[in-house]
Design a protein around this motif. Structure first.
Motif, short mmCIF file in Angstrom:
data_model
loop_
_atom_site.label_atom_id
_atom_site.label_comp_id
_atom_site.label_asym_id
_atom_site.label_seq_id
_atom_site.Cartn_x
_atom_site.Cartn_y
_atom_site.Cartn_z
N HIS A 19 0.82 -1.22 0.00
CA HIS A 19 0.00 0.00 0.00
C HIS A 19 0.86 1.27 0.00
CE1 HIS A 19 -3.59 2.38 0.94
NE2 HIS A 19 -2.86 3.01 1.85
N HIS A 71 1.19 4.61 -2.49
CA HIS A 71 1.21 6.04 -2.17
C HIS A 71 2.46 6.70 -2.76
CE1 HIS A 71 -2.28 6.74 0.28
NE2 HIS A 71 -2.00 5.80 1.14
N SER A 83 0.21 9.20 6.06
CA SER A 83 -1.15 8.68 5.91
C SER A 83 -1.76 8.47 7.29
CB SER A 83 -1.10 7.37 5.11
OG SER A 83 -0.54 6.37 5.91
N GLY A 84 -2.90 7.77 7.31
CA GLY A 84 -3.54 7.50 8.59
C GLY A 84 -2.80 6.45 9.40
N GLY A 85 -2.07 5.59 8.72
CA GLY A 85 -1.37 4.50 9.41
C GLY A 85 0.14 4.67 9.49
N GLY A 96 -1.62 11.26 10.23
CA GLY A 96 -3.06 11.26 9.97
C GLY A 96 -3.85 10.79 11.18
N ASP A 146 -6.79 12.61 13.21
CA ASP A 146 -8.09 11.97 13.47
C ASP A 146 -8.44 12.00 14.96
OD1 ASP A 146 -8.39 11.46 10.78
OD2 ASP A 146 -7.57 9.44 10.89
N GLY A 182 -10.46 13.17 10.48
CA GLY A 182 -10.05 14.35 11.23
C GLY A 182 -9.22 15.35 10.44
N GLY A 183 -8.46 14.87 9.45
CA GLY A 183 -7.57 15.79 8.72
C GLY A 183 -8.32 16.94 8.08
N PRO A 184 -9.27 16.63 7.18
CA PRO A 184 -10.03 17.72 6.56
C PRO A 184 -10.82 18.53 7.59
CG PRO A 184 -10.39 15.64 5.39
CD PRO A 184 -9.59 15.31 6.61
N GLY A 228 -2.63 10.50 2.67
CA GLY A 228 -3.78 11.35 2.95
C GLY A 228 -3.44 12.74 3.45
N VAL A 229 -2.49 12.85 4.38
CA VAL A 229 -2.15 14.16 4.93
C VAL A 229 -1.49 15.05 3.85
CG1 VAL A 229 -0.93 15.36 6.82
CG2 VAL A 229 -1.89 13.10 7.22
N ALA A 237 -2.75 15.79 1.26
CA ALA A 237 -3.81 16.64 0.68
C ALA A 237 -3.94 17.95 1.44
CB ALA A 237 -5.15 15.88 0.71
N ASN A 238 -3.27 18.05 2.59
CA ASN A 238 -3.41 19.24 3.44
C ASN A 238 -2.79 20.47 2.77
OD1 ASN A 238 -2.25 21.12 5.70
ND2 ASN A 238 -3.89 19.95 6.66
N THR A 255 -5.12 10.60 -0.84
CA THR A 255 -5.84 9.62 -0.01
C THR A 255 -5.97 8.31 -0.81
OG1 THR A 255 -7.81 10.76 -0.79
CG2 THR A 255 -7.13 11.23 1.44
N ASP A 256 -6.44 7.28 -0.13
CA ASP A 256 -6.46 5.94 -0.74
C ASP A 256 -7.27 5.91 -2.03
OD1 ASP A 256 -4.92 5.17 1.35
OD2 ASP A 256 -6.50 4.12 2.43
#
Ligand code: KG4
Ligand code: ZN
Length: 336
Positions: free
Chosen positions: A111, A115, A136-138, A163, A167, A179-181, A268-269, A271-272, A299-300
């Motif tokens: 994964h 990314h 990312s979130g993980g 991420g 969150d 939580g990010g957005p 994902g982050v 995208a901030n 993001t995924d």
């Protein structure tokens, strides 16, 4: 060569078809945000069940899309890990089954390599070598990419991923999921002079990260104040600035150490917008080129998995060519 990519590692069901001559043909995403929002975070069992419901119709719609119809697929790539075991198994079992029935290879994709390669889907893709910040979130990873498929992890999070910290902080502030957005939106109205949060692990050498202390700091400040709209915005901004500044400091350090002149930011982050503009400014000051995927590919998504499958085939090192359904919930990029 035409590849179907399947992503089901967490809470997004993604699928895409990538063609090595024509680029991205078609991609689609079914988000589970509404499903998990009521619980304030991802519920693994619900995620897996929703992938089961959603994935096959999604793949079917891509294959029959006018942009693809009539074309033969040459391989199926699916996310083999890291991620939620049950969720990964849904993508792996469908990917492997389709590949077997079509008598084409099935490629298990990492994964985070997906990314990392997502900027390759854009018009101006980076050449190797480069430094990669994967947020990312993980995972939070700083990776030195010397050449195609050659990864050295220079730094990573010792506790919460960036991420994940977004969150958990958003949940604490009652801002919802993801939580990010939510933090980024609230922070727009924040006053940066009201609170200044620490930049964890920046005052000592090294490239690792730790965001759990920042989360605790946020919780302490939140408890000391009445969380009206303005205070929530001020805390969200202080938190966002602290994460972004910490990531910038570590990227600057890693670029100086490796002397790389290209930085890619994904996950994902990535995208901030505040992170993007801050890194843009830093990169400009040190003559470094900056590359991102478009925000929807931070993001995924299935597109990055289809591309990573193609990439693995070009390297001649596809993973998992047999017919077992192995997935790898924990899996280091350096072990591909
Ligand atoms: O890469 P991703 O979609 O999934 C994982 O592989 O984990 O990343 C999801 C993470 C979530 O923690 C989400 O809050 C964060 O990325 N995220 C953001 C933004 N958009 C998504 N964080 C900060 N700012 C954003 N705009
Ligand atoms: Zn991801």
């Amino acid at each position: 060569m035409r590849i179907l990519g399947i992503e089901t590692s967490c809470d997004d069901t993604g699928a895409a078809i990538y063609d090595s001559d024509q680029g991205l043909i078609v991609h689609r995403l079914a988000s589970q945000i509404d499903l998990h929002n009521q619980y304030g975070g991802v519920v693994p069992e619900l995620a897996a069940r929703d992938h089961i419901r959603t994935l096959l119709p999604l793949v079917d719609s891509l294959i029959n899309d006018p942009a693809n119809r009539g074309n033969k697929l040459d391989a199926v790539a699916y996310t083999a890990g890291p991620g939620l075991a049950g969720a990964l198994l849904v993508g792996a079992s469908l990917g492997k089954s389709l590949a077997r029935s079509w008598e084409i290879p099935a490629i298990g994709v990492h994964h985070m390599e997906g990314h990392l390669l997502a900027p390759m889907l854009e018009d101006n893709p980076p050449d190797f070598p480069f430094l990669a910040l994967l947020v990312s979130g993980g995972h939070t990873l700083l990776v030195d990419v010397k050449s195609a498929g050659n990864y050295r992890v220079l730094g990573q999070s010792l506790d919460d991923a960036a991420g994940e910290a977004f969150d958990k902080t958003a949940k604490m502030l009652g801002l919802g999921y993801p939580g990010g957005p939510a933090i980024a939106n609230a922070a727009v109205n924040g006053d940066s002079r009201r609170f200044v949060f620490p930049r964890p692990m920046t005052n000592r050498p090294g490239l690792d990260f730790s965001f759990s202390g920042l989360k605790t700091h946020t919780s302490t400040i939140a408890r000391q104040h009445k969380l009206d709209q303005q205070t929530t915005a001020d805390i969200a901004l202080a938190f966002e600035l602290a994460v972004v500044d910490t990531l910038k400091i570590k990227c600057f350090r890693a670029l100086s150490q490796t002397r790389r002149k290209r930085l890619i930011v994904a996950g994902g982050v990535g995208a901030n917008l505040r992170l993007r503009s801050t890194l843009h400014e830093m990169a400009g000051q040190i003559d470094t080129e900056l590359f991102y995927p478009r925000p929807e590919f931070c993001t995924d998504n299935g597109a990055m998995i289809a591309y990573a499958g193609y990439f693995r085939l070009t390297l001649g090192r596809p993973i998992s060519a047999d017919h077992s359904f192995d997935v790898f919930p924990r899996w280091s990029l350096e072990d591909i």
